[in-house]
Design a protein around this motif. Structure first.
Motif: not given
Length: 206
Positions: A163-191
């Motif tokens: 995680y030297a370059d930041g937290w990502y779901l897939v760090p090697s490709s910088k795919f989905m930041s922490m904010a993106d993941c939490t937004l998805l998680g809260f969105g799924i919970c809401f639905v």
């Protein structure tokens, strides 16, 4: 059995609410114990707000677990769970905007990040549990900050390097930041909560 009947039966069971409680609490514990304390990734203001939102959803689940078939307990549980989900979505959206601004070299986009948190209802969580709710990091920067003189185990070093370059779901490709993941998680919970509530009300009206 129709979809809403299945959902009504599901939300009447304690297992549905237990899942909500377990997932919400587990994510907060992982963020604190693994990423903050073990991998030296200090939480930012929006990050600790997101923890608070997850725990609000967990509180709703705990209340509903008492008797999910009872309309009063269920509705109070839904109030806390929905409130936590909505707050979590708002915090995640703000963090995502800050993350985009920081990594896009837009200093004017970095707003809403402070080391002095202000929780809803004036709750002094940063005083009650500072290690959990006091922000010590900068929003948009999720990289490990290893203290001078710290001796890392092989596993710690591998996580820090990952995680030297930041937290990502897939760090090697910088795919989905922490904010993106939490937004998805809260969105799924809401639905899911919305479907459960609708099914509850439909079954109650019948």
């Amino acid at each position: 059995m129709s979809f809403f009947k299945k959902m009504a039966k599901f939300q009447d069971s304690r297992i549905s609410w237990a899942i909500l409680v377990f997932v919400s609490v587990a994510l907060v514990v992982i963020a604190h114990s693994l990423f903050q304390n073990y991998a030296y990734m200090p939480p930012c203001e929006q990050c600790v707000y997101i923890r608070f939102a997850f725990l609000c959803m967990a509180l709703g689940g705990v209340i509903a677990i008492i008797n999910p078939k009872n309309l009063l307990f269920a509705l109070v549980g839904y109030v806390f769970a929905f409130w936590g989900a909505v707050q979590g979505i708002m915090y995640s959206v703000k963090l995502a905007k800050i993350h985009e601004a920081v990594h896009g070299d837009d200093p004017f986009g970095v707003q809403g990040c402070s080391t002095e948190p202000h929780y809803p209802f004036g709750l002094p969580l940063e005083k009650w549990a500072p290690d959990w709710f006091m922000p010590t990091g900068d929003c948009g920067y999720d990289s490990p900050m290893v203290p001078d003189g710290a001796v890392l185990s092989d596993l710690q070093k591998s996580i820090v390097d990952l995680y030297a370059d930041g937290w990502y779901l897939v760090p090697s490709s910088k795919f989905m930041s922490m904010a993106d993941c939490t937004l998805l998680g809260f969105g799924i919970c809401f639905v899911v909560l919305a479907l459960m509530l609708v099914s509850k009300l439909l079954s109650f009206m019948k």
